[in-house]
Design an enzyme around this catalytic site. Structure first.
Site, mmCIF file in Angstrom:
data_model
loop_
_atom_site.group_PDB
_atom_site.id
_atom_site.type_symbol
_atom_site.label_atom_id
_atom_site.label_comp_id
_atom_site.label_asym_id
_atom_site.label_seq_id
_atom_site.Cartn_x
_atom_site.Cartn_y
_atom_site.Cartn_z
ATOM 1 N N TYR B 440 36.644 -74.651 -33.322
ATOM 2 C CA TYR B 440 36.654 -73.619 -32.273
ATOM 3 C C TYR B 440 35.926 -74.061 -30.988
ATOM 4 O O TYR B 440 35.309 -75.093 -30.966
ATOM 5 C CB TYR B 440 36.219 -72.253 -32.783
ATOM 6 C CG TYR B 440 34.828 -72.001 -33.305
ATOM 7 C CD1 TYR B 440 33.760 -72.842 -33.096
ATOM 8 C CD2 TYR B 440 34.586 -70.822 -34.027
ATOM 9 C CE1 TYR B 440 32.501 -72.529 -33.582
ATOM 10 C CE2 TYR B 440 33.333 -70.507 -34.516
ATOM 11 C CZ TYR B 440 32.298 -71.367 -34.280
ATOM 12 O OH TYR B 440 31.057 -71.053 -34.760
ATOM 13 N N GLU B 441 36.071 -73.260 -29.959
ATOM 14 C CA GLU B 441 35.570 -73.617 -28.607
ATOM 15 C C GLU B 441 36.152 -74.938 -28.119
ATOM 16 O O GLU B 441 35.471 -75.727 -27.468
ATOM 17 C CB GLU B 441 34.039 -73.689 -28.588
ATOM 18 C CG GLU B 441 33.327 -72.422 -28.934
ATOM 19 C CD GLU B 441 33.715 -71.255 -28.048
ATOM 20 O OE1 GLU B 441 34.235 -71.483 -26.950
ATOM 21 O OE2 GLU B 441 33.524 -70.117 -28.479
#
Lengths: 596, 596
Positions: B440-441
């Protein structure tokens, strides 16, 4: 939802074109699988894994196994029918001698079909995989009566097998084992103690379970020299093979685990369970190692199997998922985006897995063939050479294939992005399932110690000398320019292996901590060289086949690219490993335990 | 059951002795934490993580979040009270300007306290971590009214924040985003669409949730240049800050994930939800990147945090578990076996984690200090230099810390042997939780592309030039012989980084696929150099402190050993990475997509 396609064509290519399968024709059992029969058997095994085992994989993970209050264990829905299909197909005893009801076919086929089954449903495949290991130990160390009674039942799947080693205080260090065996007047023994982490320890797939358990006969020496192997059935076995009353052993609980939820990992309580000695008293470890060695190759193939299915799903996803544009201009201009397989870093991840799978399968099959030669050849020199190679490479495969198998499952998961973290996609299960392969059947650190501490010095270094000679001979006899991109990097890597081996000889004898400190890096270096050798052999066979059968050019080209990728991007790690291990043990041993 | 002890002493050493914390005293907010105050704040944060957050970690994993039929979501038992404790302690707004109710303290303290919280309970820490990211975006791009209304509420925890980017067809490639923003007559917008993987998208911890969502205003350009950022609250906000009716957005389901079960990862359905524009129309990506960059450093610290707690538990286990004997003779002769920490390969695993944690924390804090300088300094040159370094290192930390964080959790699990695979031990949760940080990110591959494709060429290579100069200057000014074991290997590694950078300049401009093919290896090389630099700085400070304060000798010696281990066994990987990336893209691009 994941899918699976057994790599049958690839396996046939490796066996026939790379490993010279037809040259093994004189060994017992090999003539039966010559010509098209080989592919037919593998296709049948592939279908079973694809259509019967794989559809139960995610369901088994979700449902897990359930223990009832009476200690009985229910496997996930569908497992009973699937187990019947595997047993009825003759797969459990595929390589067991025909005199015990098996098919007597080469072990290399069992290794392959188990790889397929581990890809498709590892938790399920373990049930019959453990039976195969138990049969191997009984074949070698069991009495005639034990073999006659148990093996035919295990071949049909009516009975299954387990191995019972670990206790709460005793994992790697079996010398700490306390399960007690008390002699009975009739020559049998009563076992008392607790075993943990017993895979397939209790279940509803077979009518009886044959537990092979390590225990200490009362009065036996302390340590590993006082351990004996016992056969303790779930239901007592009457002399005519029919089942008697329930034995005094039971599943106390099922462990909650990170993965392989479909397999019942049991705490087994022995409360005066009736058992027979297998082999000689106090020589149990020896007998158990037969089982362990076969099991270790099986675990290596689990690593490969999970790497394979994870790869297949990631490659499919990379071809389908549209996201972003190629750095060199749109490849799918009509679509809103290009498939992510256009991106170099996605290709890098996929090729890192693909080049491993290809080389690892070749290496695995060559070691399985060693096992066939070691057990079936009539030529003592060939048997010994094969046994040496098998012994040397078993810890290498167990450790490296499981580590890379896990890492490759993680890499495949990465290709999926956020989807990879979602249970329903299926790939995160591969990661969780793969994780255990690095731990069980001897944690990977133990494999590295086995390689460096036992297998290298054994018989004055006969095995490693022969292996280095095999590598040099391959390099020396393949100097054709079109092989240079494969053989030259291999030569460098073999040089690193020689230097590392020399370093060990010079530094580990005087200071054993240097052996321990170097062991894991040495094993990695060794494995990379072995896979480099396998990749070069594949490249050679692919070049020849391409020239011989132009219609195979596209398929052969793909193998050449994967082999080249291995040479360019994976093999140079040998230099790094050599640098690491050459630093020795001093720094790591200088930190006080309290200061960690 | 796992335990956790926040590394407060270590952090204070790094800040004061390695990073010269006192020299930052002139920056706003730093004077308030001079002297003993720094340690006091960190000890308080440590206690909160140890006593309040960590006891809920395994429980939260087991219970997960539950969505009721009305779309409301209940977090695991205990989370509401813990959230109150964090909010009431002032931790959410620790670094938010005092005019909005925050404490105005350095961001470096927020980074550290978030590392502690991520160690203790990552799924929980994400709830307020996302609020901090949302506050950062509003601070920079929100209108005065938006800031006045929302920030004070978010600081107290009464309201929380989220970021809504991903859609089913649109992950990395935000240009594919389709969520629609229809203008309303009053200047607000109505959002329609579906967002997925929304962490903390719905829960019972705060009375309102401020969603920052990307959407496309009707008629806006296609691609990323038509994306705007919106503030869409769960409950509409009256002009006086009180809450109005429920907005037309809701949680459609909670994802089933591999880990972070305690955090509600939601599918969010926008059905004409009322929203306000944040910043300028069609400049949403720009605004969101403020949030993303801060979030990426936060994710890097999650990786470090999980590496830390996994390490602590593995080291404890290795000191306690008795199994086998030391290769150099018994170390615990009175016991039945030695603790496994006597074995070199166990020490190797532990030291590989320990030397990373030490160097990574130093590097993370130095980057957090860059962020403080970039946002608080009055000196434009200092601001720019810090911003350059921050921009350059953010993708490096996000990718490398999360990858090693995950690998270290796996390594720590390996130290536990079979116990590591059992849920109750707690370490397998660290592995499952850590896995998402690589995804994620911005998946790690995207970080590598960000580094190579954006951060390196930006401003004519100003940031990388300055960074290489910083490294050279450190090497040049530390030629003392006792530093040679640290500085010499660093010099070699910096040479590899220079060669790799040159290779990119010569090969990637003409052929962008070479940039993509090299990106991940380049990032690894870069990260190893940065951690080598950090290790050398630690060694230098430890040598000085040992000489100055002899009572610290034992603690400083441990840091020196860990730094030396990094130099000997981790840093040589730079040569391998250079060799890999120099092979370019040709091989990987030559395989047809269908032949993968």
């Amino acid at each position: 939802m994941s899918t699976y396609k057994a790599p049958v064509e690839e396996a046939v290519f490796l066996l026939e074109d790379v490993l010279g399968f037809s040259s093994y024709g004189q060994l017992p059992g090999f003539a039966e699988v010559s010509g098209d029969v080989l592919a037919q058997i593998l296709e049948e095994a592939g279908r079973l894994s694809e259509k019967v085992l794989h559809p139960l994989n995610a369901l088994g993970d979700l449902a897990g196994c359930r223990r009832a209050e009476d200690g009985s264990v229910a496997t996930p829905k569908g497992f009973i029918d699937a187990y019947r299909a595997v047993a009825d197909g003759g797969w459990i005893g595929l390589s067991v001698p025909t005199e015990f009801g098996g098919q007597g076919l080469p072990y290399v086929l069992t290794a392959l079909t188990n790889e397929f089954a581990s890809s498709a449903n590892m938790a399920f495949a373990m049930y019959f995989g453990l039976s195969q290991g138990a049969m191997a130990a009984l074949l070698r160390h069991g009495s005639d009566a034990q073999k006659q009674l148990s093996l035919p039942k295990m071949v049909t799947g009516a009975w299954s097998g387990t191995m019972n080693l670990t206790e709460p205080q005793c994992g790697t260090d079996l010398g700490l084992l306390t399960t007690k065996a008390t002699p009975n007047p009739d020559g049998s023994f009563s076992l008392t103690g607790q075993k943990i982490y017993i895979s397939a320890g209790e279940h509803d797939l077979s009518e009886n379970i044959v537990h092979l358990a390590l225990a200490r006969i009362e009065g036996a020496p302390a340590g590993v020299k006082g351990i004996s192997l016992f056969l303790a059935p779930k239901f007592l076995i009457n002399p005519d093979g029919s089942l008697g009353p329930r034995n005094k052993l039971s599943c106390g609980s099922i462990e909650h685990k990170m993965g392989i939820h479909g397999n019942a990992t049991c705490v087994m309580n022995y409360e005066g369970a009736r058992a027979e000695l297998v082999g000689e008293p106090n020589r149990g470890l020896n007998a158990m190692f037969v089982m362990m060695n076969e099991a270790r190759l099986g675990v290596a193939n689990q690593g490969l199997g999970l790497s394979e299915i994870a790869y297949q799903n990631a490659a499919d996803y990379a071809r389908e998922r549209l996201q972003g544009r190629s750095l060199s201009g749109p490849k799918n201009p009509a679509g809103k985006a290009d498939p992510i397989i256009v991106h170099p870093d996605v290709r890098r991840m996929l090729l890192e897995i693909k080049c491993f799978n290809q080389a690892a399968r070749a290496l695995s099959l060559s070691v399985a063939l060693d096992s066939d030669v070691a057990h079936r050849s009539h030529d003592p020199a060939a048997r010994q050479a094969a046994e040496d190679r098998l012994g040397l490479l078993t810890p290498v495969l167990k450790c490296f294939f499981t580590e890379r198998g896990f890492e490759n499952a993680v890499k495949a998961q990465q290709v999926f992005g956020g989807m990879g973290y979602i249970v329903e996609t299926g790939v995160e299960q591969f990661v969780r399932d793969a994780r255990i392969t690095m731990i069980y059947e001897g944690a990977n650190g133990i494999q590295a110690l086995d390689l460096v501490g036992r297998k290298l010095p054994k018989d004055g270094g006969r095995a490693i000398s022969a292996y280095l000679k095999e590598l040099q001979s391959f390099i020396g006899s393949n100097e054709a320019p079109e092989l240079a991109p494969f053989v030259k990097p291999l030569q460098t890597a073999v040089g690193d292996l020689q230097k590392a081996t020399l370093w060990l000889m010079q530094n580990a004898l005087t200071k054993p901590d240097n052996a321990g400190a170097a062991s894991m890096d040495y094993l990695h270096l060794f494995a990379l060289v072995a896979l480099g050798h396998a990749s070069a052999r594949i490249a050679k066979a692919a070049l020849e086949k391409k020239a011989r059968e132009p219609q195979t050019a596209r398929a052969m080209e793909a193998k050449l690219i994967a082999a080249k990728f291995f040479m360019e991007r994976m093999l140079p790690e040998t230099g790094f490993r050599l640098a690491r291990l050459s630093t020795g043990a001093d720094t790591m041993m200088s930190l006080e335990a309290e200061m960690f």
